[in-house]
Design an enzyme around this catalytic site. Structure first.
Site, short mmCIF file in Angstrom:
data_model
loop_
_atom_site.label_atom_id
_atom_site.label_comp_id
_atom_site.label_asym_id
_atom_site.label_seq_id
_atom_site.Cartn_x
_atom_site.Cartn_y
_atom_site.Cartn_z
N SER A 195 0.81 -1.27 0.02
CA SER A 195 0.10 0.02 0.06
C SER A 195 0.78 1.35 0.17
O SER A 195 1.83 1.34 -0.88
CB SER A 195 -1.05 -0.22 0.93
OG SER A 195 -1.93 1.07 1.25
N THR A 196 0.90 2.15 0.95
CA THR A 196 1.51 3.31 0.95
C THR A 196 3.14 2.96 0.74
O THR A 196 3.60 2.15 1.73
CB THR A 196 1.19 4.20 2.35
OG1 THR A 196 -0.17 4.22 2.33
CG2 THR A 196 1.71 5.50 2.24
N HIS A 221 -2.55 -0.92 -3.48
CA HIS A 221 -3.75 -0.03 -3.47
C HIS A 221 -3.49 1.17 -4.06
O HIS A 221 -2.50 2.11 -3.88
CB HIS A 221 -3.87 0.31 -1.68
CG HIS A 221 -4.06 -0.92 -0.90
ND1 HIS A 221 -3.97 -0.97 0.47
CD2 HIS A 221 -4.80 -1.81 -1.20
CE1 HIS A 221 -4.13 -2.18 0.86
NE2 HIS A 221 -4.64 -2.80 -0.10
N MET A 314 -0.46 0.94 5.43
CA MET A 314 -1.09 1.19 6.60
C MET A 314 -2.19 0.38 6.78
O MET A 314 -2.74 0.07 5.59
CB MET A 314 -1.47 2.56 6.57
CG MET A 314 -2.14 3.03 8.02
SD MET A 314 -2.67 4.72 8.29
CE MET A 314 -3.25 4.88 9.80
N ASP A 317 -4.41 -4.99 5.91
CA ASP A 317 -4.86 -5.70 4.72
C ASP A 317 -3.55 -6.81 4.40
O ASP A 317 -2.58 -6.16 4.20
CB ASP A 317 -5.01 -4.75 3.62
CG ASP A 317 -5.78 -5.42 2.50
OD1 ASP A 317 -6.48 -6.53 2.62
OD2 ASP A 317 -5.65 -5.04 1.15
#
Length: 377
Positions: A195-196, A221, A314, A317
């Protein structure tokens, strides 16, 4: 004590939720008064945000002298100074986590991907309608993206190339099953979630993969409309082929498939090989695509023939899905805290006991290849 035990012990005392004891300062930089109003209204309805606005980058620079933001929401097409120029100046002088708020089409998509290269933390899609039309799911994603950005280590970035809503688990997309642990007559497959900060992490992994590596399926993401451009950019850099996943794709060696934004991607077995299923569905772990959905499907389809990798991001998931992969005898890897932009998803997987090895980003490619070769025998 093995690698997993050491790292689980080291993170066991870390709080699993963000500290919301102070307001997060957000600066919205966008020339559209309507967009500013929507973003301010949505964030202001959620506790913990103090929002200021600027109609262009020059006003933003002036406001930042008095109002130091934790996160900037940035448009890319603005008068007097475009968003990319503003971002370059910001990252070179006084780095602040930046989330690009962009349209979906044509050159805007390419510019947003370029912003990630310069140092932006993430991308969200620009709302098209008023607050009443800003769907609950979109509000959840906006809030989560801003909170994730506020925790990001912006100095970790380098250029790519010189709830009020329900919290669903993977059951709403793919039911649980008891996978066979036998790996006989199954091809190897690599499943990756991020993600991030993940655009940089995926690059570093993919560019080390040889042309004969096992097929890779990845969830990053990212909003709908941007994953195709991201895959195209990686394809131009890496030796392996990189493409946005499409329903029915066969997973081939030397190829990586990026789950399309706003669609879940699952792996299904066909004989000894695999194909992809791309479908709609509810948010899972507050995301669509969800790493948990991908990892569960890989656990069921590949079992011990799979390698699972969970990287920077973050939230949680992918943590449950990685545990399911480990329980199916797959080999599992988590990125370590020092090399993560946000040590959220890997930390949660470590705490769940889902990880065989915790590694710095630079060591993950060799670990993937070592384990893919070791399990061929």
């Amino acid at each position: 004590m093995n690698s997993f035990d050491k790292h689980r012990d080291s993170v066991a005392t870390i709080a699993t939720s963000a500290d919301n004891s102070r307001l997060l300062n957000v600066l919205v930089v966008d020339d559209s008064a309507i967009v500013r109003q929507v973003l301010v209204s949505v964030l202001s309805e959620q506790r913990g945000f103090c929002v200021n606005v600027a109609a262009d980058p020059l006003i933003a620079f002036d406001k930042m002298k008095k109002f130091l933001p934790d996160v900037i929401l940035l448009d890319l097409e603005m008068p007097r100074m475009d968003g990319l120029t503003f971002l370059e100046k910001l990252m070179s002088q006084n780095p602040v986590p930046v989330v690009v708020c962009s349209g979906l089409t044509g050159p805007r998509t390419e510019a947003a991907i370029r912003a990630l290269e310069i140092g932006a933390v993430d991308i969200i899609t620009k709302p098209k309608v008023g607050v009443r039309g800003f769907l609950e799911e979109s509000a959840v994603l906006l809030e989560d993206t801003v909170r994730a950005a506020a925790t990001a280590r912006v100095t970790k970035f380098r250029r790519l190339r010189k709830e009020r809503s329900s919290y669903h688990n993977a059951d709403v997309v793919i039911p649980p099953a008891v996978p066979s642990s036998s790996a006989q007559h199954r091809d190897k497959i690599i499943a990756v979630g991020a993600s991030t900060g993940g655009t940089e992490a995926l690059l570093q992994v993919f560019e080390q993969m040889p042309r004969d590596c096992p097929g890779i399926v990845a969830v990053q993401h990212m909003p709908e409309g941007f994953t195709a451009a991201f895959a195209k950019r990686l394809d131009g850099i890496c030796r392996i082929e990189v493409k946005e996943a499409a329903d029915g794709d066969k997973v081939l060696p030397g190829c990586a498939y990026i789950a399309p934004g706003n669609r879940h991607t699952l792996v299904r077995r066909l004989g000894s090989g695999y194909f992809l299923e791309v479908r709609d569905g509810s948010l899972v772990s507050r995301h669509r695509p969800s790493v948990n959905v991908l990892f569960r499907s890989v656990a069921q389809a590949a079992g011990a023939s799979a390698i699972g990798v969970l990287m920077t991001g973050m939230g949680d998931d992918g943590a449950d899905g990685l545990l399911e992969m480990k329980q199916a005898e797959a080999f599992t890897i988590a990125q370590d805290e020092a090399s993560c932009v946000v040590f959220g998803m890997p930390r949660e997987a470590i705490l769940r006991g889902a990880v065989n090895e915790v590694l710095p980003l630079s060591n993950i490619p060799s670990a993937i290849l070592r384990n893919s070769l070791a399990s061929k025998s």
